[in-house]
Design a protein around this motif. Sequence first.
Motif, PDB file in Angstrom:
ATOM      1  N   ARG A 106       0.892  -1.159   0.035  1.00 11.44           N
ATOM      2  CA  ARG A 106       0.004   0.078   0.047  1.00 11.44           C
ATOM      3  C   ARG A 106       0.895   1.366   0.058  1.00 11.44           C
ATOM      4  N   TRP A 107       1.875   1.365   0.830  1.00 13.08           N
ATOM      5  CA  TRP A 107       2.911   2.230   0.883  1.00 13.08           C
ATOM      6  C   TRP A 107       3.287   2.531  -0.612  1.00 13.08           C
ATOM      7  N   MET A 108       3.931   1.413  -1.137  1.00 13.44           N
ATOM      8  CA  MET A 108       4.421   1.591  -2.345  1.00 13.44           C
ATOM      9  C   MET A 108       3.427   2.139  -3.517  1.00 13.44           C
ATOM     10  N   ALA A 109       2.426   1.751  -3.276  1.00 18.62           N
ATOM     11  CA  ALA A 109       1.547   2.168  -4.259  1.00 18.62           C
ATOM     12  C   ALA A 109       1.236   3.578  -4.141  1.00 18.62           C
ATOM     13  N   LYS A 110       1.125   3.956  -2.925  1.00 18.65           N
ATOM     14  CA  LYS A 110       0.878   5.431  -2.644  1.00 18.65           C
ATOM     15  C   LYS A 110       1.952   6.175  -3.100  1.00 18.65           C
ATOM     16  N   SER A 111       3.208   5.853  -3.070  1.00 22.11           N
ATOM     17  CA  SER A 111       4.285   6.672  -3.165  1.00 22.11           C
ATOM     18  C   SER A 111       4.633   6.803  -4.803  1.00 22.11           C
ATOM     19  N   THR A 112       3.895   6.008  -5.653  1.00 14.70           N
ATOM     20  CA  THR A 112       4.256   5.886  -6.846  1.00 14.70           C
ATOM     21  C   THR A 112       2.920   6.196  -7.686  1.00 14.70           C
TER      22      THR A 112
END
Length: 201
Positions: A106-112
């Motif tokens: 989720r964090w990776m998806a939000k950062s990209t």
Amino acid sequence: MALKLAGLKDNRQRPEIRIENQSSLELPKDTEKIIKDVLEFLPSEHIRGVEKVRLVDFIKPPQVKVDLPIKGDLPGLYHPKVGGQAAWFEVSMGALLQPTESFAKRWMAKSTFKGNLAALLFSLAGQHYFLTMKHSVKKQSLESQVRQYTEKNLREWGELQQSKTIRGRLFKPLRPYLERLSRWLSKKAIELQKKSKSKDR
């Protein structure tokens, strides 16, 4: 003065594309601004005839009668003009934000999110452009044409975004040297790889 007036007239003629947020998910800040920036970056003729961008939780393809599992969700879907209904883009916030995945994903998806959303919109715009404006493009080459269109616009848009930041402005003079160094390193890596293969023989 004439040029300035012509430019202003062209801006007024840009198609007005509305954004419909039908997603129940908590969206990142400035989501709608990102969409507007991407659409404004494109030439007006590339998105002429597009009525709206609809944000949804997950996309259910029209041909599928049952609910899809979340993991199989499409990130975006281009709806061409049908009868009196203008063309429109459907964007899955669930596919981009991955709300059901682990914290790390989720964090990776939000950062990209910004880059992925921009890439998706460029892809949908590319489909619209090549299907409606470029009638000479064959169906067999449509996918590659849309991919090239997406990559080109995403790269140019990304460079424009970088130029607006302090970091981007600082590194801009160094970019040609860094690109040259990158090409040189790639060339050396290929040469070393060839040498190692020839030795193995």
